[in-house]
Design a protein around this motif. Structure first.
Motif, short mmCIF file in Angstrom:
data_model
loop_
_atom_site.label_atom_id
_atom_site.label_comp_id
_atom_site.label_asym_id
_atom_site.label_seq_id
_atom_site.Cartn_x
_atom_site.Cartn_y
_atom_site.Cartn_z
N ARG A 1 8.46 -22.73 -23.54
CA ARG A 1 8.57 -22.92 -22.09
C ARG A 1 7.25 -22.48 -21.47
NH1 ARG A 1 13.57 -19.95 -19.45
NH2 ARG A 1 14.66 -21.70 -20.41
N ASN A 2 6.69 -23.29 -20.61
CA ASN A 2 5.39 -23.00 -19.97
C ASN A 2 4.32 -22.61 -20.98
OD1 ASN A 2 6.73 -23.35 -17.54
ND2 ASN A 2 7.15 -21.14 -17.33
N GLY A 3 4.35 -23.24 -22.12
CA GLY A 3 3.34 -22.94 -23.13
C GLY A 3 3.55 -21.63 -23.87
N PRO B 1 17.73 -21.63 -23.95
CA PRO B 1 16.94 -22.84 -23.73
C PRO B 1 17.68 -23.81 -22.81
CG PRO B 1 17.98 -22.88 -25.89
CD PRO B 1 18.27 -21.53 -25.32
N HIS B 2 16.92 -24.58 -22.03
CA HIS B 2 17.52 -25.67 -21.28
C HIS B 2 17.74 -26.85 -22.24
CE1 HIS B 2 15.25 -23.71 -17.75
NE2 HIS B 2 16.46 -23.20 -17.87
N ALA B 3 18.43 -27.88 -21.74
CA ALA B 3 18.77 -29.01 -22.60
C ALA B 3 17.53 -29.66 -23.23
CB ALA B 3 19.56 -30.04 -21.80
N ASN B 4 16.44 -29.70 -22.47
CA ASN B 4 15.22 -30.36 -22.97
C ASN B 4 14.28 -29.41 -23.73
OD1 ASN B 4 14.56 -28.82 -20.80
ND2 ASN B 4 13.16 -30.32 -19.87
N GLU B 5 14.80 -28.25 -24.12
CA GLU B 5 13.97 -27.29 -24.83
C GLU B 5 14.54 -27.03 -26.22
OE1 GLU B 5 12.27 -24.66 -21.06
OE2 GLU B 5 14.23 -24.15 -21.87
N PRO B 6 14.14 -27.84 -27.20
CA PRO B 6 14.69 -27.70 -28.55
C PRO B 6 14.31 -26.36 -29.16
CG PRO B 6 12.81 -29.20 -28.57
CD PRO B 6 13.10 -28.88 -27.14
N THR B 7 15.20 -25.82 -29.95
CA THR B 7 14.87 -24.55 -30.60
C THR B 7 14.42 -24.80 -32.03
OG1 THR B 7 17.07 -24.16 -31.49
CG2 THR B 7 16.64 -23.37 -29.24
N PHE B 8 13.67 -23.85 -32.55
CA PHE B 8 13.21 -23.94 -33.94
C PHE B 8 12.95 -22.53 -34.47
CE2 PHE B 8 8.77 -23.33 -32.58
CZ PHE B 8 8.82 -23.77 -31.26
N MET B 9 12.82 -22.41 -35.79
CA MET B 9 12.57 -21.10 -36.39
C MET B 9 11.06 -20.90 -36.49
SD MET B 9 15.61 -20.17 -36.67
CE MET B 9 15.69 -18.68 -37.66
N ALA C 1 7.80 -13.19 -23.60
CA ALA C 1 7.60 -14.18 -24.66
C ALA C 1 7.10 -13.53 -25.94
CB ALA C 1 6.61 -15.24 -24.19
N ALA C 2 7.30 -14.21 -27.04
CA ALA C 2 6.80 -13.75 -28.34
C ALA C 2 5.51 -14.52 -28.66
CB ALA C 2 7.84 -14.01 -29.42
N ILE D 1 -6.49 -13.63 -25.97
CA ILE D 1 -5.63 -13.71 -24.78
C ILE D 1 -5.09 -12.32 -24.45
CG2 ILE D 1 -3.55 -14.76 -23.78
CD1 ILE D 1 -3.90 -17.12 -25.51
N THR D 2 -5.05 -11.96 -23.18
CA THR D 2 -4.57 -10.64 -22.81
C THR D 2 -3.08 -10.52 -23.08
OG1 THR D 2 -4.05 -11.29 -20.56
CG2 THR D 2 -6.24 -10.38 -20.94
N GLU D 3 -2.65 -9.27 -23.16
CA GLU D 3 -1.26 -8.98 -23.44
C GLU D 3 -0.34 -9.63 -22.39
OE1 GLU D 3 -0.70 -4.83 -24.83
OE2 GLU D 3 0.44 -4.71 -22.97
N ARG D 4 -0.69 -9.45 -21.12
CA ARG D 4 0.17 -9.99 -20.07
C ARG D 4 0.11 -11.51 -20.01
NH1 ARG D 4 2.64 -6.86 -16.33
NH2 ARG D 4 2.47 -4.70 -16.95
N GLY D 5 -1.10 -12.05 -20.16
CA GLY D 5 -1.27 -13.50 -20.12
C GLY D 5 -0.44 -14.18 -21.19
N ALA D 6 -0.33 -13.53 -22.35
CA ALA D 6 0.36 -14.16 -23.47
C ALA D 6 1.86 -14.05 -23.37
CB ALA D 6 -0.10 -13.52 -24.78
N THR D 7 2.35 -13.05 -22.67
CA THR D 7 3.77 -12.74 -22.84
C THR D 7 4.57 -12.53 -21.57
OG1 THR D 7 3.35 -10.36 -22.93
CG2 THR D 7 3.25 -11.56 -25.00
N ARG D 8 3.93 -12.45 -20.42
CA ARG D 8 4.72 -12.15 -19.23
C ARG D 8 4.84 -13.35 -18.33
NH1 ARG D 8 4.96 -6.32 -18.14
NH2 ARG D 8 4.97 -5.47 -20.23
N GLY D 9 6.06 -13.84 -18.23
CA GLY D 9 6.31 -14.95 -17.34
C GLY D 9 6.03 -14.60 -15.90
N ASP D 10 6.18 -13.34 -15.53
CA ASP D 10 6.15 -12.97 -14.12
C ASP D 10 4.77 -12.77 -13.53
OD1 ASP D 10 6.11 -10.92 -15.97
OD2 ASP D 10 6.80 -9.42 -14.55
#
Ligand SMILES: Nc1nc2c(ncn2[C@@H]2O[C@H](COP(=O)(O)OP(=O)(O)O)[C@@H](O)[C@H]2O)c(=O)[nH]1
Lengths: 306, 416
Positions: free
Chosen positions: A223-225, A236-244, A259-260, A280-289
């Protein structure tokens, strides 16, 4: 620490210098402020803080409680480590619950589902209820632009608010800890540490952190990269397939928006290598907010956020 | 790997932000999301190039006004050292911020624009570096690309600066010609200035010798906190926690505790890593003494024959940071090492014009950002050294008790 290290001169490594600085600050809080508490979420920075606090007062126990503002959006692995460390060190854990505040109608869930802002209110209420006038936290200046300008002893008015233009000058290691009744101070003993310092220290000291910081296989979706792990509060929303995918978490905040990252690092030492190379910074990589606006953090802090 | 803290100062537009951006960029300490964010802002503002200066403007007001208001801290490391930059604004109205940044710095970079040469501001910045006793000063002559990489321009600024610095108390000076914009002599040696044989800026910062800047002679250990575990396993334990401010303390050393003057010996020293044989600045340690002497916060452990002055009358240079002026007769709180007391401002000896170094003894007050020499009388004795001898036991802050603001930085000149 020893003489031989630099050919006869007494010198400290950068981690030892940062460690001594943080311990000095934690002791200063206890020496000068009557009702301190340590913000403790079970995340890596707060675990390092707890480790430093234990060293600062050894062989005595840590002389203040730890405070967790629980968003209710937790990773179980984090809560387990939180409880394990609290038990090991014999400290008193105080929990301020966002879910509880919602249930009692004190705050309202936001349309986005993010509980970041709600945390602020619960934090201020809990601090007031227990009379804490100094809250120590594991925030670092390398995390974010507004933090880069915040003092180590950051003064808050009686609404818990930060006024960035009116900060007390901070000279040498002479910290002004004075507050009037009702006002408070936030203290950031590891302000000068970077993400790399934190991991180097965790590796050096063999500190236990939640397992989700290390690479593991997890069901995720994009989601959002960013890669989000499937979780009770993060579906996930309907258009967001999951994977391992083999991933790890760089930060462990609110599970609905943390995010992971793809990673193969399974030890602290491997994470040190990975963090040293990351672009990439810690926040840039993982914080949606925090991607919302340039000044998102500054605005939240002005309202009383950590 | 060790740690070096440095402060940067320059007038607006001399290129300080560009220089810091360049150091971060060339040492690969800028992250791609940070770069994307400033590229976006630059595009939106219509800049012709990506403004590396945006990396260092943290607060909304600063971004909107395009100026730096407050000290910002930046971090980067190379395989040799970790660096903490205190990025301080240059304008005179922010003198207090520069003093703040310089107070903990091992080195300071004063930046000048090669086209303009030394300005009043560069003299002021240099004076503050010497006042705060920052051990290493670097004059970076920037924008060499705009003066055709001229050795003559460099040489004339250098010699004028050396003459000026000779009047001040500056122990180590290095002058480096750079172009922050193009990167010459910042991280990589300049192909445009083959006549310059010295180090690049980063190489100098990586190699400047800082270990001997600390005072390893005069033992000074201000007691910060007394550790008394109320646990049966450590029944009689009493540890004195604090950060070493000078000298080397060793287990078995004969010491005295001031102000009582009680002699005793060091029984044990605990560092964060466990028991150690010796401790030195800036280690945070816990010390156990052989005798059961009365020790509390604010006391100081030192050697029998090497003691600080126990003084209530203090002559000091101060930088005033309060919004209302300092006047003789004022009472303020003072924090010195781990000691808190009150101080009466007995006398304002002079105000120092930091541009001309002229001493104005007719001054009746010190206004925000002014520097002067005062005599204070404290309610409790301080355990004081000259600031020149020890920045930790020679520095203090003054606090206005009405609003709790920190209103002055003080540097002890003389104590008795
Ligand atoms: N030609 C040239 N321009 C420079 C150099 N360093 C900075 N500048 C420009 O000078 C202006 C001011 O730089 P900035 O870093 O914002 O200055 P600050 O106010 O000191 O932070 C900008 O337009 C920079 O691009 C340099 O070495 N050469």
């Amino acid at each position: 620490m020893n003489k031989s290290e630099s050919g006869g001169s007494y010198s400290l490594s950068q981690l030892q210098a940062l460690e001594s600085e943080a311990i000095f600050i934690i002791r200063e809080v206890v020496a000068e402020l009557e009702h301190p508490a340590l913000m403790f979420s079970g995340g890596k920075d707060s675990i390092v803080m707890l480790h430093l606090a234990a060293k600062a007062f050894a062989p005595a126990r840590i002389p203040f409680p730890v405070l967790h503002i629980d968003t209710g959006h937790n990773f179980v692995e984090v809560l387990q480590v939180r409880d394990q460390l609290v038990a090991e060190l014999g400290v008193n854990l105080v929990v301020g619950s966002v879910q509880d505040a919602i249930d009692r109608g004190l705050v309202q869930e936001e349309p986005s589902g993010s509980r970041n802002r709600l945390q602020t209110r619960v934090l201020l209420d809990t601090a007031e209820k227990y009379g804490y006038n100094a809250l120590m936290g594991g925030a670092r200046r390398d995390e974010e632009k507004a933090r880069a300008k915040e003092r180590i002893f950051s003064f808050r008015d009686d609404f818990g608010q930060w006024d960035p233009k009116n900060q007390r000058p901070e000279l040498w290691n002479l910290f002004n800890t004075r507050v009037h009744l009702g006002e408070s101070i936030r203290v950031f003993p590891i302000s000068n540490w970077t993400e790399l310092d934190i991991w180097s220290y965790i590796a050096q000291e063999g500190i236990t952190v939640p397992s989700i910081y290390y690479a593991h296989v997890r069901e995720v979706f994009e989601r959002n990269g960013m890669l989000f792990g499937v979780h009770e509060v993060c579906q996930p929303h309907a258009n967001e397939p999951t994977f391992m995918e083999t991933v790890r978490y760089r930060t462990v905040g609110d599970a609905s928006l943390t995010a992971a990252v793809r990673s193969e690092a399974v030890t602290a030492q491997e994470i040190v290598v990975e963090v040293a190379a990351t672009r990439i910074t810690e926040r840039g990589a993982t914080r949606g907010d925090d991607q919302v606006s340039e000044a998102a953090m500054e605005d939240r802090k002005k309202e009383g956020y950590f | 790997m060790d740690l070096l803290r440095f402060a940067t100062a320059g007038s607006v537009d001399d290129g300080k932000s560009t220089l810091i951006g360049r150091m971060l960029y060339d040492s690969k300490s800028i992250f791609s999301d940070q770069l994307e964010s400033i590229e976006k802002t630059s595009r939106e503002r219509g800049d012709e190039y990506t403004d590396l200066a945006l990396l260092t403007d943290g607060l909304r007001a600063e971004r909107e006004q395009g100026i730096t208001i407050d000290v910002a801290y930046r971090y980067f490391s190379t395989p040799k050292r970790k660096f903490i930059i205190a990025d301080t604004p240059g304008h005179i109205q922010y003198t207090r911020n520069m003093v703040t940044g310089a107070s903990t710095a091992d080195a300071a970079i004063v930046l000048v624009d090669a086209r303009k040469g030394l300005s009043e501001q560069s003299r002021r910045h240099t004076f503050l570096v010497s006042l705060l006793q920052v051990p290493h000063l670097i004059l970076a002559i920037n924008k060499m690309d705009l003066v055709d990489w001229s050795e003559e321009v460099y040489e004339s600024i250098r010699s004028e600066f050396v003459d000026f610095a000779a009047k001040l108390d500056i122990s180590d000076l290095t002058v480096i010609p750079v172009s922050a914009l193009q990167g010459d002599n910042v991280v990589d040696a300049s192909a445009n200035m083959p006549w310059y044989k010295g180090s690049t800026l980063l190489h100098h910062l990586e190699t400047v010798h800082i270990a001997s800047d600390r005072n390893l002679v005069d033992v000074r250990f201000p007691v910060q906190y007394v550790i008394r575990p109320h646990q049966s396993s450590h029944h009689d334990y009493r540890g004195y926690a604090g950060q070493v401010c000078g000298g080397v303390l060793r287990v078995g050393d004969e010491v005295v505790v001031l102000p009582s003057g009680m002699p005793t010996r060091i029984a044990a020293i605990y560092a964060p890593s466990g028991p150690v044989e010796s401790a030195f600045a800036p280690m945070s340690v816990t010390i156990c003494l052989e005798d059961d002497v009365d020790v509390s916060r604010g006391d100081m452990i030192c050697r029998q024959n090497n003691r600080p002055t126990v003084a209530q009358d203090i002559d000091a240079m101060i930088c005033w940071m309060g919004s209302t002026p300092l006047e003789p007769g004022q009472r303020l709180a003072i924090k010195h090492t781990t000691r808190n007391a009150r101080a009466l401002v007995q006398e304002l000896q002079y105000e120092l014009n930091i541009n001309t170094l002229h001493r104005n003894s007719a001054a009746v007050d010190l206004k925000l950002n002014e520097i002067g020499r005062v005599r204070l009388r404290t309610t409790m004795p301080l355990l004081a050294d000259e600031y020149r001898r020890n920045r930790q036991t020679g520095g203090f802050v003054l606090i206005d008790e009405a609003n709790n603001n920190t209103v002055a930085a003080g540097m002890i000149v003389n104590a008795n």
